[in-house]
Design an enzyme around this catalytic site. Structure first.
Site, PDB file in Angstrom:
ATOM      1  CG  ASP A 295     -26.410 -72.646 -50.518  1.00 28.56           C
ATOM      2  OD1 ASP A 295     -27.020 -71.588 -50.755  1.00 28.56           O
ATOM      3  OD2 ASP A 295     -25.270 -72.666 -50.015  1.00 28.56           O
TER       4      ASP A 295
HETATM    5  C1  BGC Z   1     -24.961 -69.259 -49.770  1.00 27.06           C
HETATM    6  C2  BGC Z   1     -25.837 -69.486 -48.566  1.00 27.06           C
HETATM    7  C3  BGC Z   1     -26.888 -68.410 -48.485  1.00 27.06           C
HETATM    8  C4  BGC Z   1     -27.698 -68.437 -49.758  1.00 27.06           C
HETATM    9  C5  BGC Z   1     -28.844 -67.445 -49.766  1.00 27.06           C
HETATM   10  C6  BGC Z   1     -25.754 -69.030 -51.046  1.00 27.06           C
HETATM   11  O1  BGC Z   1     -24.954 -68.568 -52.054  1.00 27.06           O
HETATM   12  O2  BGC Z   1     -24.110 -70.370 -49.941  1.00 27.06           O
HETATM   13  O3  BGC Z   1     -25.045 -69.503 -47.407  1.00 27.06           O
HETATM   14  O4  BGC Z   1     -27.686 -68.591 -47.360  1.00 27.06           O
HETATM   15  O5  BGC Z   1     -26.831 -68.133 -50.839  1.00 27.06           O
HETATM   16  O6  BGC Z   1     -28.420 -66.149 -49.881  1.00 27.06           O
END
Ligand code: BGC
Length: 776
Positions: A295
């Site tokens: 993530d």
């Molecule tokens: C989120 C993810 C997301 C990623 C990219 C993160 O803050 O937890 O679900 O895909 O950002 O935007």
């Protein structure tokens, strides 16, 4: 340090030639089979320097990000020119995507294309209902179609990889991200996960007009302590296998090409550095062949967690746990070459991490067709069939929770209702019908609920609007600072107490001079989602007061909820005759709500979560174990002395404008424990005056065994359409997949020779019962 492994070969020359002269208009699709893909990726890998390999393990941020990362501050094109990059995220503009792709493909030494990723969670331009809403449809085929459109639009914009589906099981509505998943149940969650993977990827990630999917957040994110986003999860192994991992396994079996590791600590080991998850479960047990991305910033955050001692240790821990790609933190780029030089990791380990990324790029046809044809964008986004699908998806996702006295559907030719007051801070909302991720891409104009009702009522009824009090988050969301989101989000200014009271009084005055009120209440888009946990589920900012004041007039009231999680509507469910849960219904939300309100479509959705009475009941889920004092005992009251321990509305619940009867339940077991097949059939009859859809649900319970088993577990469902008076026999088969569970006493999957209960009906309280015995 720059280690050159091999000079440019003829193959690389051929790749370059193909890339430079390929026709840009061709849809991206690989012409290679699996073994050719493996050969090409391996041969390319042999020519790569350490830096070029590590660059493939990096996903670069395509927008300004906080300084707490290891990222270089150079422009992206310079970084690309030097060593290329595995991926770039957070860019949605096809022009910019093409510009950067040209740099990677034409100016980097090995001409390796970049994989562009974005959160296309439930639509790119045509925004479909939020995931929890689509799960409420219990209609995997519709979900697959919706995500296929999302994929088509995203791919037309140059996005090749979506960070979806989110398949986290969520049993605590305080957790803001419940909105992004399919709710509390592993069986329904798996069906919806599978449908989304197929919708995004097509038959394989290389299919034209499709994108690579990414099942996230691996794993256990939904069990955050207290529902507080990012907090640690403590999940025993049996719950991991039987509940939290189940939809991930379904996504892997459906061929998902990538997974995203979660942010939080799982049993004290952060998911992004958790070798048990990323290696033992994913690779060793499930034989996953794709790659795992962290993530955002999660590799660097291993240090902040107190798990890694410094950024190099963070890179080491994530990499050796089995994480292929570092999303946005720059930690791999900076420290993996040092790790290699210091011999903490080996070249074969690096190669093993890079290979599935290169293979994915070959499989997706990126080497053959790296650029997006910008002229295809507008016609794709403006395809009227997409809006049509968004409207029917929203109709199928709206749950009718209450309809006392058959107040709904409204009759345009009614003798008693000539004027409608549409009231509430979400009634004229547009971006707020999309949810946070829906606002992050390039959303189409949204039809508000007020506009939908006005269009439907036409000249037959007089429709007036009152906003009521403004609603806001108590503390700001960090996502408000992201340009892509702030450009779309509509904030409601703070109000003084007298201003708020005045707005309530104005709304009540409108309700008084109208025949019926439709109140549209709930949560703004940034009140649900990431960084949006709540301690209370109450209707905030004076909305409850408004609802009670309008209801006190004694005229008919319909409550339409726009929100991402169940809210505390205990008062409303005793006093408001009609309640519709619209969730975040997407671009066509206003039209779909109006279709349901006026009976041009019948509600057919059912809850994918148990609806709590208030946040004190959380976590809450129907498939809990029995106790020595079961709810089914005649003298059972509650596990609380001050509140019922039962949900306000059970899992699987949903009304429609007709009624259904279930009978003739037949259960025919064949075979023994190994290879048992239990055939179940039931007759479903539409006993009402209108046609309608019913979600026929099958639950089982194993009465004894090597572990206590849940009181009920969903093990089959089918959505059927029946004309008034018609009957249909619905069939289910229970086999190993449905009967097995991971037993904590034997530490493996078992099917046990025990007595089982079966129920079939329209929700998790279904009374129609039968039983069967599995024998050795
Ligand atoms: C989120 C993810 C997301 C990623 C990219 C993160 O803050 O937890 O679900 O895909 O950002 O935007």
């Amino acid at each position: 340090m720059k280690i050159r492994i091999a000079p440019l070969t003829c193959i690389a020359f051929l790749i370059t030639w193909t890339i430079l002269f390929q026709p840009a208009h061709l849809a991206a699709q690989s012409s290679l089979n699996d073994s050719q893909i493996r050969d090409k990726a391996t041969s390319l890998l042999r020519q790569m320097t350490v830096e070029e390999k590590v660059a493939q393990l990096a996903q670069l941020p395509g927008m300004d990000i906080p300084d707490s990362s290891e990222n270089e501050k150079r422009p992206l094109q310079e970084i690309l020119k030097q060593n290329g990059a595995g991926s770039i995220l957070w860019i949605s503009d096809p022009k910019e995507i093409n510009r950067l792709q040209h740099v990677a493909v034409e100016q980097s030494r090995l001409h390796i294309p970049v994989l562009f990723g974005l959160d296309v969670i439930h639509g790119y331009h045509t925004i479909f209902p939020a995931p929890i809403a689509m799960a409420s449809s219990w209609d995997p085929k519709m979900v697959e179609e919706a995500q296929a459109v999302a994929a088509q639009e995203a791919r037309a914009a140059g996005i090749q990889w979506t960070f979806a589906p989110m398949v986290d099981i969520a049993r605590d509505a305080r957790w803001g991200r419940m909105v992004e998943g399919a709710g509390e149940d592993p069986y329904l969650g798996s069906a919806i996960a599978r449908a989304q993977v197929l919708g995004f990827q097509g038959k394989q990630p290389a299919a034209p007009d499709h994108v690579l999917a990414c099942a996230k957040h691996f794993a256990g994110y939904g069990a955050a302590d207290g529902g507080r986003d990012y907090d640690s999860s403590y999940i025993p192994e049996e719950q991991m296998w039987n509940t939290y991992l189940v939809p991930f396994k379904a996504a892997v079996d459906a061929g998902v090409g990538s997974l995203m590791s979660a942010y939080m600590d799982l049993n004290d080991v952060p998911a992004t550095g958790n070798r048990w998850l990323l290696h033992d479960v994913l690779r060793d047990t499930w034989h996953f062949q794709g790659f795992v991305v962290s993530d955002a910033f999660a590799v660097h955050s291993l240090m902040i967690h107190g798990y890694a001692r410094d950024p190099q240790d963070a890179a080491h821990k994530a990499f050796t746990a089995g994480l292929n790609m570092d999303m946005a933190s720059g930690t791999y780029l900076k420290y993996l070459p040092i790790e290699l030089q210091q011999k903490h990791i080996s070249m074969p380990q690096i190669d093993a991490a890079v290979l599935p990324i290169l293979e994915t790029k070959f499989r997706m046809g990126l080497f053959e067709h790296p650029y997006v044809d910008e002229s295809r964008l507008e016609p794709t986004l403006n395809d009227p069939a997409h809006q049509q699908l968004a409207r029917s998806a929203a109709q199928r996702s709206i749950v009718l929770l209450r309809n006392q006295g058959g107040l709904l559907p409204l009759d345009k030719n009614s003798q008693s209702i000539h004027s409608i007051a549409v009231i509430g801070p979400l009634a004229e909302a547009q971006a707020d019908l999309l949810s946070m991720w829906g606002a992050m891409t390039k959303p189409a104009p949204t039809v508000s609920i007020l506009q939908g009702i006005q269009a439907k009522a036409g000249s037959a009824m007089h429709v007036e609007f009152a906003h009521g009090p403004n609603i806001r988050r108590d503390n700001p969301s960090p996502f408000e600072d992201i340009a892509m989101i702030s450009a779309v989000v509509q904030e409601q200014p703070a109000q003084s107490q007298p201003q708020r009271q005045q707005s309530i009084d104005d709304a009540v005055a409108l309700a008084r001079r109208s025949d019926l009120s439709i109140l549209v209440l709930g949560e703004l888009d940034l009140m649900s989602g990431e960084y949006a946990s709540r301690s209370s589920l109450k209707l905030s900012g004076g909305q409850e007061e408004l609802l009670e004041a309008v209801s006190a007039l004694g005229k008919p009231v319909v409550l339409v909820l726009v929100n991402g999680r169940p809210l505390d509507i205990s008062w409303a469910s005793d006093h408001v005759p009609a309640i519709l849960e619209a969730w975040y219904p997407g671009s066509q939300g206003g039209n779909a709500v109006a279709d349901i309100l006026f009976g041009d479509a019948s509600p057919s959705a059912h809850l994918p979560v148990s609806w709590p009475r208030n946040s004190g009941q959380l976590p809450l889920y129907y498939n809990h174990n029995l106790t020595q004092n079961p709810e089914t005992e005649p003298d059972f009251h509650s596990r609380y002395q001050d509140l019922s321990s039962l949900p306000l509305y059970p899992f699987g619940y949903g009304l429609t404008y007709t009624t259904f009867a279930f009978d003739n339940l037949k259960v025919t077991p064949t075979g023994r424990v190994d290879g048992a097949k239990i055939e179940v059939s039931v007759d479903v009859t539409n006993t009402g005056a209108r046609p309608g859809d019913e979600v026929v649900q099958l639950y089982i319970h194993q009465r004894a065994g090597s572990a206590s088993r849940p009181i009920r577990q969903l093990k089959g469902f089918e959505k059927v359409t029946l004309a008034s008076g018609s009957k249909r026999t619905v069939h289910f088969t229970l086999g190993k997949d449905e009967l097995q569970f991971w037993s904590p006493t034997v530490k493996t999957w078992v099917v046990e020779p025990e007595q089982f209960d079966v129920w079939v009906g329209e929700d998790s309280k279904a009374p129609l019962h039968s039983e069967f015995q599995l024998t050795n």
